[in-house]
Scaffold this motif. Structure first.
Motif, PDB file in Angstrom:
ATOM      1  N   GLY A 213      10.982  -0.888   1.987  1.00  0.00           N
ATOM      2  CA  GLY A 213       9.806  -0.674   1.562  1.00  0.00           C
ATOM      3  C   GLY A 213       8.673  -1.509   2.092  1.00  0.00           C
ATOM      4  O   GLY A 213       7.532  -0.937   2.223  1.00  0.00           O
TER       5      GLY A 213
ATOM      6  N   ARG B  54       2.048   2.230   6.107  1.00  0.00           N
ATOM      7  CA  ARG B  54       0.858   2.756   5.143  1.00  0.00           C
ATOM      8  C   ARG B  54      -0.242   2.178   5.511  1.00  0.00           C
ATOM      9  O   ARG B  54      -1.316   2.895   5.568  1.00  0.00           O
ATOM     10  CB  ARG B  54       1.395   2.488   3.809  1.00  0.00           C
ATOM     11  CG  ARG B  54       2.353   3.625   3.368  1.00  0.00           C
ATOM     12  CD  ARG B  54       2.993   3.149   2.003  1.00  0.00           C
ATOM     13  NE  ARG B  54       2.043   2.789   0.763  1.00  0.00           N
ATOM     14  CZ  ARG B  54       2.289   2.090  -0.191  1.00  0.00           C
ATOM     15  NH1 ARG B  54       3.615   1.698  -0.387  1.00  0.00           N
ATOM     16  NH2 ARG B  54       1.308   2.077  -1.147  1.00  0.00           N
TER      17      ARG B  54
ATOM     18  N   LEU C 241      -4.819   2.107  -2.906  1.00  0.00           N
ATOM     19  CA  LEU C 241      -4.116   2.154  -1.607  1.00  0.00           C
ATOM     20  C   LEU C 241      -3.181   3.483  -1.508  1.00  0.00           C
ATOM     21  O   LEU C 241      -2.709   3.968  -0.594  1.00  0.00           O
ATOM     22  CB  LEU C 241      -3.420   1.059  -1.075  1.00  0.00           C
ATOM     23  CG  LEU C 241      -3.182   1.025   0.290  1.00  0.00           C
ATOM     24  CD1 LEU C 241      -4.622   0.851   1.097  1.00  0.00           C
ATOM     25  CD2 LEU C 241      -2.435  -0.210   0.633  1.00  0.00           C
ATOM     26  N   GLY C 242      -3.006   4.315  -2.795  1.00  0.00           N
ATOM     27  CA  GLY C 242      -1.937   5.504  -2.829  1.00  0.00           C
ATOM     28  C   GLY C 242      -0.655   4.608  -2.890  1.00  0.00           C
ATOM     29  O   GLY C 242      -0.058   3.698  -2.554  1.00  0.00           O
ATOM     30  N   ARG C 243       0.308   5.654  -3.259  1.00  0.00           N
ATOM     31  CA  ARG C 243       1.746   5.418  -3.351  1.00  0.00           C
ATOM     32  C   ARG C 243       2.398   5.276  -1.974  1.00  0.00           C
ATOM     33  O   ARG C 243       3.610   4.952  -1.894  1.00  0.00           O
ATOM     34  CB  ARG C 243       2.281   6.073  -4.366  1.00  0.00           C
ATOM     35  CG  ARG C 243       2.044   5.954  -5.926  1.00  0.00           C
ATOM     36  CD  ARG C 243       2.590   4.774  -6.560  1.00  0.00           C
ATOM     37  NE  ARG C 243       1.977   3.528  -5.809  1.00  0.00           N
ATOM     38  CZ  ARG C 243       0.878   2.950  -6.029  1.00  0.00           C
ATOM     39  NH1 ARG C 243       0.062   3.338  -6.871  1.00  0.00           N
ATOM     40  NH2 ARG C 243       0.698   1.789  -5.577  1.00  0.00           N
TER      41      ARG C 243
ATOM     42  N   TRP D 284       3.761  -6.710  -6.343  1.00  0.00           N
ATOM     43  CA  TRP D 284       4.460  -6.566  -5.159  1.00  0.00           C
ATOM     44  C   TRP D 284       5.123  -5.273  -5.223  1.00  0.00           C
ATOM     45  O   TRP D 284       5.137  -4.161  -4.326  1.00  0.00           O
ATOM     46  CB  TRP D 284       5.067  -7.888  -4.682  1.00  0.00           C
ATOM     47  CG  TRP D 284       5.643  -7.770  -3.391  1.00  0.00           C
ATOM     48  CD1 TRP D 284       7.280  -7.621  -3.371  1.00  0.00           C
ATOM     49  CD2 TRP D 284       5.280  -7.534  -2.168  1.00  0.00           C
ATOM     50  NE1 TRP D 284       7.473  -7.642  -1.901  1.00  0.00           N
ATOM     51  CE2 TRP D 284       6.343  -7.289  -1.297  1.00  0.00           C
ATOM     52  CE3 TRP D 284       4.128  -7.327  -1.873  1.00  0.00           C
ATOM     53  CZ2 TRP D 284       5.969  -7.328   0.085  1.00  0.00           C
ATOM     54  CZ3 TRP D 284       3.607  -7.171  -0.239  1.00  0.00           C
ATOM     55  CH2 TRP D 284       4.806  -7.131   0.580  1.00  0.00           C
TER      56      TRP D 284
ATOM     57  N   LEU E  79       3.096  -2.337  -5.336  1.00  0.00           N
ATOM     58  CA  LEU E  79       2.597  -1.985  -4.011  1.00  0.00           C
ATOM     59  C   LEU E  79       3.481  -1.385  -3.134  1.00  0.00           C
ATOM     60  O   LEU E  79       3.211  -0.296  -2.668  1.00  0.00           O
ATOM     61  CB  LEU E  79       1.976  -3.308  -3.507  1.00  0.00           C
ATOM     62  CG  LEU E  79       1.158  -3.094  -2.131  1.00  0.00           C
ATOM     63  CD1 LEU E  79      -0.084  -2.313  -2.252  1.00  0.00           C
ATOM     64  CD2 LEU E  79       0.970  -4.374  -1.282  1.00  0.00           C
ATOM     65  N   LEU E  80       4.672  -1.781  -3.249  1.00  0.00           N
ATOM     66  CA  LEU E  80       5.743  -1.300  -2.224  1.00  0.00           C
ATOM     67  C   LEU E  80       6.365   0.192  -2.703  1.00  0.00           C
ATOM     68  O   LEU E  80       6.405   0.908  -2.046  1.00  0.00           O
ATOM     69  CB  LEU E  80       7.041  -2.437  -2.244  1.00  0.00           C
ATOM     70  CG  LEU E  80       6.808  -3.466  -1.421  1.00  0.00           C
ATOM     71  CD1 LEU E  80       7.989  -4.363  -1.197  1.00  0.00           C
ATOM     72  CD2 LEU E  80       6.405  -3.275  -0.049  1.00  0.00           C
ATOM     73  N   TYR E  81       6.504   0.067  -4.037  1.00  0.00           N
ATOM     74  CA  TYR E  81       7.289   1.330  -4.421  1.00  0.00           C
ATOM     75  C   TYR E  81       6.687   2.049  -5.642  1.00  0.00           C
ATOM     76  O   TYR E  81       7.032   3.298  -5.958  1.00  0.00           O
ATOM     77  CB  TYR E  81       8.926   0.839  -5.158  1.00  0.00           C
ATOM     78  CG  TYR E  81       9.381  -0.094  -4.196  1.00  0.00           C
ATOM     79  CD1 TYR E  81      10.036   0.197  -2.882  1.00  0.00           C
ATOM     80  CD2 TYR E  81       9.601  -1.437  -4.581  1.00  0.00           C
ATOM     81  CE1 TYR E  81      10.597  -0.577  -2.289  1.00  0.00           C
ATOM     82  CE2 TYR E  81      10.052  -2.405  -3.808  1.00  0.00           C
ATOM     83  CZ  TYR E  81      10.727  -1.996  -2.835  1.00  0.00           C
ATOM     84  OH  TYR E  81      11.454  -2.798  -1.788  1.00  0.00           O
TER      85      TYR E  81
END
Lengths: 162, 809
Positions: A3, A10, B299-301, B545, B548-550
């Motif tokens: 991730g 990203r 920021l989008g997935r 977090w 944001l990550l997943y």
């Protein structure tokens, strides 16, 4: 862990998107700057006209504006008191890197080096333009500059900073 | 020459940058499954690299060819077009890889046309000369769909001509040919004098035929594009503002007529104006699309990490929503800026065009690309009603991609006119107004996207029809429900991606409930969802977090219940096949030790049994202990005696006592409970309420506050106690309680018992209330048994059995 790696990618992508756009807009701005410099560098070389009227009196006329008309009407830039001259007789204008002369449909015609003008023509130093009884001898800033007009232009284009 | 070389250098740099960005995007898409499953052992995605390489070859060659053949062409047009089509291609691969391969082939075909066009760099007069032939050809092709039209998807609008797996949508090239025709026709008649008969009639006829065809086909989005194109080109050519006014009035009239005549239009407009009325039906698409935009946030997935497939036809109509979900507002604003650049370059090229024909052609093509993009993007985010047009260069569809590429090619060729001065421009206003209008449209789109993704985002994502929650359930470990000795009740089994909720003690189904992708949630699974899902109890930083990550919550928290599985098993076996409920409670702490509701169901088999369960007249899904109210009947007598009355009290004091006993207050449990009776109606009581009141008799007259979920297991502090949600209330005098329970004592046991019936006829119920004596030194316990039948003796046996078990424990 995967991730975090993807998150870094990203963020890079998002930043890169805007770098791309900034670059594109920078190029638009540079284009604008180049065009404006190009136009600014296209100064009109002042044309000098040695005017000799029918009664023999002569005068030296200079103008740096890109457009001037000759005629009997006082509204013209060059105002002539000559009955053979029409109200709006002829026009000197600067475009495409040249000075041009054209007849404005005058009654008695405009002559360039004794030939009657039918279409606009480029004038050079030494050319004689006649309207009615009045003659104009053209002098442009330096023969050499005149003949090197195109290359001088190109030099400026190539080095816009100069 | 230097100036032109530098323009091509710019083009090369931007193309290279676009290539790097698409490489990055492809890499993210490849790694996305690993990030989603939070391990490197996931099956990675590779197919889209084929698309990336085809893209790189096509635009690499296009760059080389423009350098050779069109050295003066616009520097930005090709990079912008390339980036849009590459981004679109990757989005399609991400949505449906099979369609990505087809789109790659279309990109190859469109790219070949582009390359060939740049190589030949044709004078555009051949388009002008044969304008009637081109247009007639386009109309005939479109007309053919009336007879031979098909839909590649099987059903729906029959707008395609197809054979052998290749489909063409003739309305796409028709739009292009219509622009070519109008540009040529008006350019020949410049300066225009708006004479309706001589000038406009031929174009009106042509447009009417096109509109008629499209209306018969129900392709109303394209029809509105035609009206817009006609207006735009005529306005640019004539410079007369009244063209706009008349056309606007005409468009409004057409819209009104369409609303009256066509179901499609009415449906779309209604879904646009009131999407929240029918979010599961008519406005399903738009609501799902808005949720996708909301899920994108800032920021989008991440590409490949969202769930854009939830929006129907994401691949063509809702590409924008898919991109919004995965690249967020940041990506959307960038996309809008790219279209803004395209519009800017288009009108720049138009203004610098050497003659009126090419100027009108460039304006028309730019207006077409810009307006169509705004129309479909606006439809995606409820700025405009939804129309089924494509997003140029981006969305899936070969015909659209080809047409867009041809438009780009023509703009490139028109821009490559180094030696010619721009034609004289009679009126600059139309260009300013048209490009300004389109740019305003893009700004409105950016603001609306921000509204949905940032401002309204959280509310949208909390909607129950947001399927992303169920998807997260498959990937994120849900917390377990444990009994008081941490024996499992409901747990999550399997691996990330295939997590399954397993119910270890299925008889608790009505109480602990279920979490199911189709049927939602019930019971404790519903009321404790924020903890189980990890959105509550986890540190805010961790939640942020993981989001944001997943794009998912962190692993859920385990919850300890006060239930004792052994006593629970005793209760369930004692109740057996009888309809009713049992509540066993620690009278001092209010902890519920057992809660049974029969008939019960097996939540493990919900998928196969749901229909019969929902229609079962015995309502097995109902938690009879907490969600059902029963007439208390003779059971009330116990409390009246504890209060010191002989017989039945007056109405007013009885109501006051009911209130003190908590019969008008929903028991504050972290469990779905029913609404209570009100003093105005006949009193009905749930078994949990009854147990709380009865507990006062085993607890020295104090009614405890009930507890079921007692602790959560947090990652930082371990088990954290969940406090009771209310305070204990002193109801009876301690002396009265001791006196009364002495009278009710059960022979040979430290317990009291009271039984009675309530209701009448088929609604008759049996109540048994019991508990340990107030001076009992062990765990003070209260039990309430309710049977939906006239059988006080059985209820009595069950109560005694359970009291014995709990005392022994």
């Amino acid at each position: 862990m995967s991730g975090v790696v993807v998150l870094i990618l990203r963020l890079l992508l998002a930043a890169g998107l805007y770098v791309f756009l900034a670059w594109a807009f920078l190029s638009l701005w540079q284009d604008l700057r180049r065009t404006s410099q190009l136009l600014a560098s296209r100064k009109v070389p002042p044309i000098g006209l040695q005017m000799v009227t029918g009664d023999g009196s002569s005068a030296q006329i200079f103008f740096a504006r890109p457009d001037a008309t000759i005629g009997r009407d006082p509204a013209n830039e060059v105002h002539l008191e000559d009955h053979a001259v029409s109200a709006r007789h002829a026009r000197f204008s600067y475009h495409h890197g040249q000075w041009w002369v054209e007849d404005l449909n005058s009654t008695n015609g405009t002559y360039l080096n004794s030939e009657r003008l039918k279409i606009p023509a480029v004038v050079m130093t030494g050319d004689v333009v006649r309207c009615g009884e009045v003659t104009f001898t053209v002098s442009l800033p330096g023969e050499t500059v005149q003949s090197d007009q195109n290359s001088a232009e190109t030099v400026r284009i190539e080095n816009p900073q100069q | 020459m230097n100036r032109f070389a530098s323009a091509r250098e710019k083009q090369g740099q931007l193309l290279l940058l676009a290539g790097i960005l698409l490489f990055l995007a492809s890499l993210i898409l490849t790694l996305a499954p690993a990030a989603r499953e939070r391990s490197w052992s996931a099956e990675l995605r590779w197919t889209h690299w084929f698309g990336f390489f085809v893209w790189a070859i096509v635009f690499g060659l296009a760059h080389v060819l423009t350098c050779r053949r069109l050295p003066d062409a616009d520097a930005l047009l090709l990079p912008v077009v390339s980036f849009l089509s590459g981004w679109g291609l990757l989005t399609i691969y991400r949505l449906i890889p099979g369609f990505g391969i087809r789109q790659t082939i279309w990109l190859l075909i469109g790219g070949s046309i582009l390359l060939l066009g740049i190589r030949i760099a044709p004078e555009l007069h051949f388009l002008r000369r044969y304008k009637y032939i081109w247009l007639t050809g386009g109309l005939v092709l479109t007309a053919l769909t009336l007879a031979f039209g098909t839909n590649p998807a099987g059903d729906g609008l029959r707008l395609w001509l197809g054979c052998c797996g290749v489909y063409l949508q003739p309305s796409e090239p028709l739009k292009f040919l219509f622009i070519v025709f109008l540009a040529a026709y008006f350019a020949e008649r410049m300066p225009l004098k708006l004479r309706p008969l001589t000038l406009l009639l031929p174009t009106f006829i042509v447009m009417s035929i096109a509109l008629l065809l499209l209306i018969v086909q129900r392709d109303l989005g394209t029809a509105s594009i035609f009206i817009f194109l006609y207006t735009a080109i005529l306005y640019v050519a004539s410079g007369k503002k009244r063209v706009l006014t008349i056309s606007l009035a005409g468009l409004a009239l057409a819209g009104l007529a369409g609303y009256q005549l066509f179901d499609v239009v009415r449906l779309r407009v209604d879904a646009w104006l009131n999407p929240w009325l029918d979010p599961a039906g008519r406005s399903f698409q738009i609501v799902q699309s808005l949720m996708a935009v909301a899920n994108g946030g800032t920021l989008g997935r991440g590409i490949g990490l969202g769930s854009p497939g939830l929006v129907p036809v994401a691949i063509s109509d809702f590409t924008f929503a898919a991109m919004a979900e995965e690249t967020g507002l940041a990506g959307i604003v960038a996309l809008l800026l790219l279209f803004g650049l395209l519009i800017n370059r288009g009108f720049h090229i138009a203004l610098h065009a050497p003659d009126n024909y090419r100027r009108l052609l460039a304006s028309g093509l730019t207006a077409h690309l810009g307006a169509q993009a705004i129309l479909i993007m606006g439809g995606n985010i409820r700025l405009l009603p939804l129309t089924g047009v494509t997003l140029p260069f981006v969305s899936y569809g070969g015909s659209s991609l080809l047409t867009s590429f041809v438009a780009a090619l023509i703009l490139l060729i028109i821009s490559s006119q180094p030696e010619q001065e721009p034609a004289a421009l009679a009126k600059p206003d139309p260009y300013l107004l048209l490009s300004g209008g389109l740019i305003l449209g893009l700004i409105a789109l950016a603001l609306t996207s921000g509204w949905w993704s940032i401002w309204r985002g959280p509310t949208l994502l909390d909607r129950t029809d947001n399927a992303r929650r169920t998807i997260a359930d498959r990937y994120v470990h849900r917390g377990s429900l444990l009994d008081r000795h941490e024996a499992p009740i409901n747990i999550t089994t399997g691996d990330s991606g295939d997590y399954l909720r397993t119910y270890v003690y299925p008889d608790l189904g009505p109480i602990t409930g279920y979490t199911n992708a189709v049927f939602g949630q019930s019971g404790l699974e519903a009321s404790l969802d924020p903890y189980l899902r990890g959105l509550q109890g986890n540190p805010a930083r961790l939640i942020w977090w993981d989001h944001l990550l997943y794009g998912q919550p962190p692993p859920g928290l385990d919850i300890r219940l006060s239930l004792d599985l052994e006593l629970q098993a005793n209760s369930d076996s004692a109740l057996g096949n009888h309809k009713g409920a049992v509540v066993l409670m620690n009278a001092a702490t209010g902890e519920i030790l057992a809660m049974a509701s029969h008939p019960t169901f097996d939540p493990n088999r919900l998928d196969e049994q749901a229909d019969s369960l929902l229609n079962d007249p015995d309502s097995p899904l109902l938690n009879r202990a907490a969600q059902a109210l029963y007439p208390p009947g003779q059971a009330l007598g116990l409390f009246y005696r504890a209060a010191g009355w002989e017989g039945i009290p007056e109405r007013e004091p009885a109501l006051q006592w009911n209130d003190r006993l908590g019969f008008y207050t929903a028991p504050p449990l972290r469990l779905p409970v029913s609404e209570t009776s009100t003093p105005d109606e006949l009193l009905r009581v749930s078994p949990v309420q009854m147990t709380l009141a009865a507990a006062a008799l085993s607890n020295g007259g104090i009614r405890p506050s009930p507890r079921l979920a007692t602790a959560i297991n947090t990652p930082e502090q371990g088990w954290v106690i969940l406090p009771a949600l209310s305070e204990p209330v002193a109801v009876f005098a301690s002396s009265q309680v001791i006196a009364l329970t002495d009278e009710l004592i059960l022979e040979g046991r430290p317990c009291w018992l009271w039984s009675g019936t309530g209701g009448a006829g088929t609604n008759q119920v049996s109540w048994v209330l019991g508990g340990t004596l107030p001076d009992w030194q062990g765990t003070p316990t209260t039990v309430v048994v309710l049977l939906e039948e006239d059988n006080p003796e059985l209820a009595r046996q069950i109560a005694i059995f359970l009291l014995d078990r709990s005392i022994a424990r």
